[in-house]
Every structure is written in structure tokens, then in C-alpha cells.
Design a protein around this motif. Sequence first.
Motif, short mmCIF file in Angstrom:
data_model
loop_
_atom_site.label_atom_id
_atom_site.label_comp_id
_atom_site.label_asym_id
_atom_site.label_seq_id
_atom_site.Cartn_x
_atom_site.Cartn_y
_atom_site.Cartn_z
N SER A 1 -5.36 -3.39 9.98
CA SER A 1 -5.72 -2.67 9.30
C SER A 1 -4.53 -1.48 9.14
O SER A 1 -3.66 -1.34 9.74
N SER A 2 -4.78 -0.52 7.82
CA SER A 2 -3.79 0.67 7.80
C SER A 2 -4.10 1.53 8.58
O SER A 2 -5.27 1.87 9.12
N ILE A 3 -3.04 2.54 9.03
CA ILE A 3 -3.23 3.63 9.68
C ILE A 3 -4.35 4.46 9.16
O ILE A 3 -4.99 5.17 9.90
N GLU A 4 -4.46 4.56 7.91
CA GLU A 4 -5.38 5.63 7.28
C GLU A 4 -7.14 5.04 7.72
O GLU A 4 -7.64 6.10 7.38
N THR B 1 -0.68 -1.09 10.04
CA THR B 1 0.26 -1.14 9.17
C THR B 1 0.11 0.21 8.30
O THR B 1 -0.61 1.17 8.43
N ASP B 2 1.39 0.60 7.88
CA ASP B 2 1.70 1.75 6.83
C ASP B 2 2.13 1.41 5.80
O ASP B 2 3.42 0.77 5.48
N GLU B 3 1.61 1.62 4.69
CA GLU B 3 2.14 1.26 3.31
C GLU B 3 3.56 1.75 3.00
O GLU B 3 4.23 1.17 2.20
N LYS B 4 3.69 3.03 3.41
CA LYS B 4 4.84 3.89 3.02
C LYS B 4 6.01 3.01 3.77
O LYS B 4 7.16 3.10 3.19
N ILE C 1 -9.18 -5.22 7.09
CA ILE C 1 -9.52 -4.14 6.23
C ILE C 1 -8.48 -3.76 5.16
O ILE C 1 -7.39 -3.27 5.36
N THR C 2 -9.00 -3.97 3.72
CA THR C 2 -8.25 -3.74 2.81
C THR C 2 -8.43 -2.37 2.37
O THR C 2 -9.68 -1.82 2.31
N SER C 3 -7.44 -1.68 2.20
CA SER C 3 -7.51 -0.18 1.41
C SER C 3 -6.29 0.13 0.61
O SER C 3 -5.97 1.46 0.63
N SER C 4 -5.56 -0.94 0.30
CA SER C 4 -4.30 -0.44 -0.11
C SER C 4 -4.14 0.20 -1.58
O SER C 4 -5.21 -0.13 -2.51
N ASP C 5 -3.32 1.02 -2.00
CA ASP C 5 -3.25 1.70 -3.01
C ASP C 5 -2.71 0.62 -4.17
O ASP C 5 -1.88 -0.28 -3.96
N PRO C 6 -3.64 0.35 -5.13
CA PRO C 6 -3.23 -0.83 -6.29
C PRO C 6 -1.80 -0.88 -6.92
O PRO C 6 -1.30 -1.47 -7.36
N GLU C 7 -1.36 0.52 -6.66
CA GLU C 7 0.06 0.63 -7.30
C GLU C 7 1.10 0.95 -6.06
O GLU C 7 2.31 1.55 -6.40
N ALA C 8 0.66 0.75 -4.70
CA ALA C 8 1.73 1.12 -3.82
C ALA C 8 2.94 0.40 -4.13
O ALA C 8 4.26 0.79 -3.53
N MET C 9 3.11 -0.75 -4.51
CA MET C 9 4.41 -1.53 -4.38
C MET C 9 5.07 -1.61 -6.19
O MET C 9 5.86 -2.47 -6.51
N LYS C 10 4.64 -0.59 -6.74
CA LYS C 10 4.87 -0.58 -8.11
C LYS C 10 6.47 -0.49 -8.23
O LYS C 10 7.22 0.38 -7.48
N GLY C 11 7.25 -1.34 -8.81
CA GLY C 11 8.68 -1.21 -9.11
C GLY C 11 9.27 -2.03 -8.10
O GLY C 11 10.67 -2.12 -7.99
N ILE C 12 8.55 -2.73 -7.17
CA ILE C 12 9.41 -3.51 -5.87
C ILE C 12 9.38 -4.88 -6.46
O ILE C 12 8.45 -5.21 -7.15
N ASP C 13 10.54 -5.71 -6.15
CA ASP C 13 10.67 -6.93 -6.89
C ASP C 13 9.55 -7.90 -6.12
O ASP C 13 9.57 -7.89 -5.04
N GLY D 1 -13.67 -3.67 3.26
CA GLY D 1 -12.89 -2.62 2.57
C GLY D 1 -12.95 -1.18 3.45
O GLY D 1 -14.21 -0.96 3.77
N ALA D 2 -12.16 -0.13 3.21
CA ALA D 2 -12.28 1.27 3.58
C ALA D 2 -11.29 1.87 2.80
O ALA D 2 -10.23 1.67 2.51
N PRO D 3 -11.83 3.09 2.28
CA PRO D 3 -10.78 4.02 1.44
C PRO D 3 -9.32 4.44 2.11
O PRO D 3 -9.60 4.63 3.30
N SER D 4 -8.63 4.47 1.03
CA SER D 4 -7.25 5.20 1.57
C SER D 4 -7.39 6.32 0.21
O SER D 4 -7.94 6.08 -0.60
#
Length: 405
Positions: free
Chosen positions: A26-29, A54-57, A95-107, A140-143
Motif C-alpha cells: 500500500s501507499s503510505i496515504e 510505498t511513497d509515490e514521491k 491497494i491501488t491509489s496512485s496519482d494517474p500523472e505521478a510519473m509524468k515526464g519519467i522515462d 482501491g483507496a483514495p490518495s
Amino acid sequence: MLEKYAELIVKQGVNLQKGQELVIDSSIECFDLVRAIAKAAYQIGAKDVIVHYTDEKISRLRYENCPQEHFENIPQYLVELRNQYALRHAAIVTITSSDPEAMKGIDPRKIQTWSAAIHKACLTFYDHLDLGIDRWCIVGAPSVGWANKVFPDMSDTEAVRALWQAIFKVTRCDQKDPIEAWNEHRRSFEKRIQVLNEKKIKSLHYTNGLGTDLTIGMNQNYLFAGGGSYTTDGIYSFPNMPTEEIFTSPNKDQVNGIVYSSMPLNYNGHLIDRFSITFQNGRIVDYTAEVGYDVLQSIIETDEGSHYLGEVALVPYDSPIRNMGILFYNTLFDENAACHLAIGKGFGECMVDGLKMSKKELFEKGINDSLTHVDFMIGTKDLSIVAVLENNEQFVIFKDGNFVF
């Protein structure tokens, strides 16, 4: 509601057994849900509950700063950790909660390299999940980031609350008895599955106004499944919550034509949208994307198996999630609002006695194998699916986006 959701995940999602270990990713959120799941697990006699946060940042910083070759090698401790979970037959909740654009710009090659490497290194772990040996459940759970994407005109607090309400609704937690509601949901799939399994389908032909014109061949002794599934120990569970799909694995070498996406695909924090894929004799021979072409390319180029289909899933356009009018930007939810296909690994449960077969035996009988499995949505309001049976008669499955039987 959170306690009801946690109980549902433990008792129906992974159907945790007394004396069994539970592993939560799960994400820490999402710590509130994690704690509720742990409490529910211990209440029914879990041997232990192990949590990996995990922590998306932090993940983004890692991809920004580590070179490509860093993601090719999996630490041995992580390999031993995951494979030991499999050998001890732990149940897995993700638990899926990722920001859909969290990795925008990452290769995207870095993310795909890591994904392929960890699947290869932790093969025992993933085989136990893919071959129906151990039970798993994705929920799922919200972030804040995800909620803001789904409800961009709301404040952070309002958006998170609205997303929680939507999740509770589509997982039937808003009903008086969610456990019994899922038992009834399971029964609702059985009639259609029986019809599809008795029809002796030779191929499926998909067409719609987007330009989709795709013919998919079926395996001999195919099976459709839906709702949940049995593991090899005979225990029934629901790997996805929510779920509205009836699915099977096609013959990997008998897919021909072109298919167009009907909804955006969020893949590891990257969005892919308005894309098409062309197949010839099963293999992907061309693809386009107006958004996220390089991400789509990284998925398809994962390995040889990611050039073939592993799943076809039937979801009516008039489905509970579609009727909510919410685009979740999360495959777990959006795939249950539309018919979809999946690139990559197929399912042993989608063939008679398939759970008793090895991956090699399944592959030889037409079920695809790959390090990846990525769903993408193709269902539209005008989708038609016509089956050709072994006696060459036609049987209409979908008309105007919905089942006709």
C-alpha cells in the motif's frame, strides 16, 4: 464504512483462512485502510499481517535520479522476501491509489525495466498468483492526487470524500450486508458463463464506430470465468474488487485486425490515450497513440509474450460503474466500465483442467505467457461482438454495447 470495506476485502477478496499470513502492499496515504484490514484479518485468526508501504514521491525521485541500469537488477533480499511469501502461501492484498500523472515526464523504459526484472527474479511469487496457487486481491483507496484527477473542481477534502463514496458504492459496501451482496453478485455471473461455455465458440468478431474490426480465435476446451475464481486448494475468492467482467484467454496465435481504445489507460503513473493496436496471426504488428506512445511501446516491448493477447473480457456498456459517469483513471475501476482486452499473460483457469497444467502446457495449448498483463478498454455504446461457433453458426453476444442474452 471503512471497517465494512476491510472486512469485505479479508473475507471475500482474499478469503483469508485461519492461520494464514496476509501481506498488504500500500501507499503510505492509505494507512487507515491498511490498519482496518489488519484488524479484520487478526479477528478471523490470521497468523500474521505484514505491511509494505510505498511513497509515490520517493518512487519518482528514484526514477529521476537512478540510471537505467539500476533498474535491471533486483536486490536478493527482495527476491527471497517475495518468493518466501509464495512458499508459505501467504494471501496478498494490493491497494491501488496512485496519482494517474505521478510519473509524468519519467522515462517509461525505467519503469518497465524494473517491472520486467522483478517479475523475472520473483518468478515463484508471481507464478503462485498467476497459476491460481495463492490468493490475491487488488482494491482501491483514495490518495489526494488520484482524487484531484477524478474530481478536479473540488477541494482536496471534498475530492477524497467523493472518491471514497464512489469506491464504497461500486464495491457494494453501501449495502446493508456487503458480504451477502457479493455472494449474490457471484451468482449473477453464472448464467451467462454457462451459456458461453456451452456454445463451443470458434472465434469472436468485434466491430464498432471507432474503427475496431478484430477477430479473436478461441482455444479448444476454453472456459469463460467471471466474478471470482477458485485457487488450486478449492477456495473461492475475488481477485478484483470491484469486478463486473466475464473473461477468458484467447488463442494467442489467432488474433487478426485492428482495435481502438475507448478510454484512457493509466499505466504506472503514465496516461496512454486514443490508441490503436493491429494484430496479424496473433502478434502485434503496428500500434499508434495520440498520447503516451512511448509508454505503449514500452509495454509491448516488455518481452515476446507482450506482443500477444492474454485476455478478452466482456463488460456491458450499461454497467454499474459506467452508469456512475465517473472516469476513474485507474484500470481496476475503468476496466469494469467497458469491454477490454489485455496484452500479455493468459489465465490457466480459462481452460478445462488448466489449473493442473504447467505454463509450458498452457502455452502449447494456446494460452499466452508473458512477464506482464496490461488491460486496455475497448467497449463502446455501439460495440458488436458476434461469435462463430464450431458448426459455423453465428451467435450474437453483444449488440449496441450490451449483452443480448
